[in-house]
Design a protein around this motif. Structure first.
Motif, PDB file in Angstrom:
ATOM      1  N   HIS A   1       0.850  -1.187   0.000  1.00  0.00           N
ATOM      2  CA  HIS A   1       0.000   0.000   0.000  1.00  0.00           C
ATOM      3  C   HIS A   1       0.887   1.239   0.000  1.00  0.00           C
ATOM      4  O   HIS A   1       1.926   1.246   0.672  1.00  0.00           O
TER       5      HIS A   1
ATOM      6  N   PRO B   1      -6.497  -3.745   4.106  1.00  0.00           N
ATOM      7  CA  PRO B   1      -7.574  -2.799   3.868  1.00  0.00           C
ATOM      8  C   PRO B   1      -8.790  -3.495   3.243  1.00  0.00           C
ATOM      9  O   PRO B   1      -8.640  -4.385   2.408  1.00  0.00           O
TER      10      PRO B   1
ATOM     11  N   CYS C   1     -10.148   2.077   1.847  1.00  0.00           N
ATOM     12  CA  CYS C   1      -8.762   1.888   1.399  1.00  0.00           C
ATOM     13  C   CYS C   1      -7.778   1.890   2.569  1.00  0.00           C
ATOM     14  O   CYS C   1      -6.639   1.426   2.412  1.00  0.00           O
ATOM     15  N   ILE C   2      -8.207   2.390   3.728  1.00  0.00           N
ATOM     16  CA  ILE C   2      -7.302   2.434   4.885  1.00  0.00           C
ATOM     17  C   ILE C   2      -7.888   1.770   6.125  1.00  0.00           C
ATOM     18  O   ILE C   2      -7.258   1.743   7.173  1.00  0.00           O
ATOM     19  N   THR C   3      -9.099   1.216   6.011  1.00  0.00           N
ATOM     20  CA  THR C   3      -9.749   0.574   7.153  1.00  0.00           C
ATOM     21  C   THR C   3      -9.441  -0.919   7.151  1.00  0.00           C
ATOM     22  O   THR C   3      -9.733  -1.601   6.170  1.00  0.00           O
TER      23      THR C   3
END
Length: 107
Positions: free
Chosen positions: A8, A36, A84-86
């Motif tokens: 990422h 993610p 996208c970041i969880t």
């Protein structure tokens, strides 16, 4: 899996957690715990995360760093979650979102 995001741009190289099950619009899928949510969806071939409210256009991963709203979805009943970041967790309920509102997408 060729479609899986291995590194990422912000979170770095993703260590693979154990395989977990989650649902996407009521369908059971699998991903790696901690990756993610968007990466797990992409690996399953799912690229549409929401539809714009005004023109009903599909949106998915764009910036992949949590700055835009293209990947927002309803996660465990909470709207506007930047997927996208969880990190993915076992049993999560992920739903396609309509616009940037509190409503999940209904076909």
């Amino acid at each position: 899996m060729a479609a899986r995001i291995a590194e990422h741009p912000i979170l770095g190289v993703q260590e693979k957690g154990e395989t977990v099950k989650f649902t996407f619009d009521g369908k059971e899928l699998e991903g790696y715990e901690g990756e993610p949510i968007a990466a797990a969806l992409k690996a399953s071939g799912l690229m549409v995360h929401r539809y714009t409210q005004k023109e009903h256009k599909p949106r998915g991963i764009f910036c992949a760093i949590g700055r835009c709203t293209d990947c927002v979805m309803v996660v465990d009943g909470v709207p506007n979650v930047r997927t996208c970041i969880t990190p993915l967790k076992a049993g999560m309920e992920v739903q396609t979102q309509y616009g940037v509102s509190a409503e999940p997408f209904k076909a």
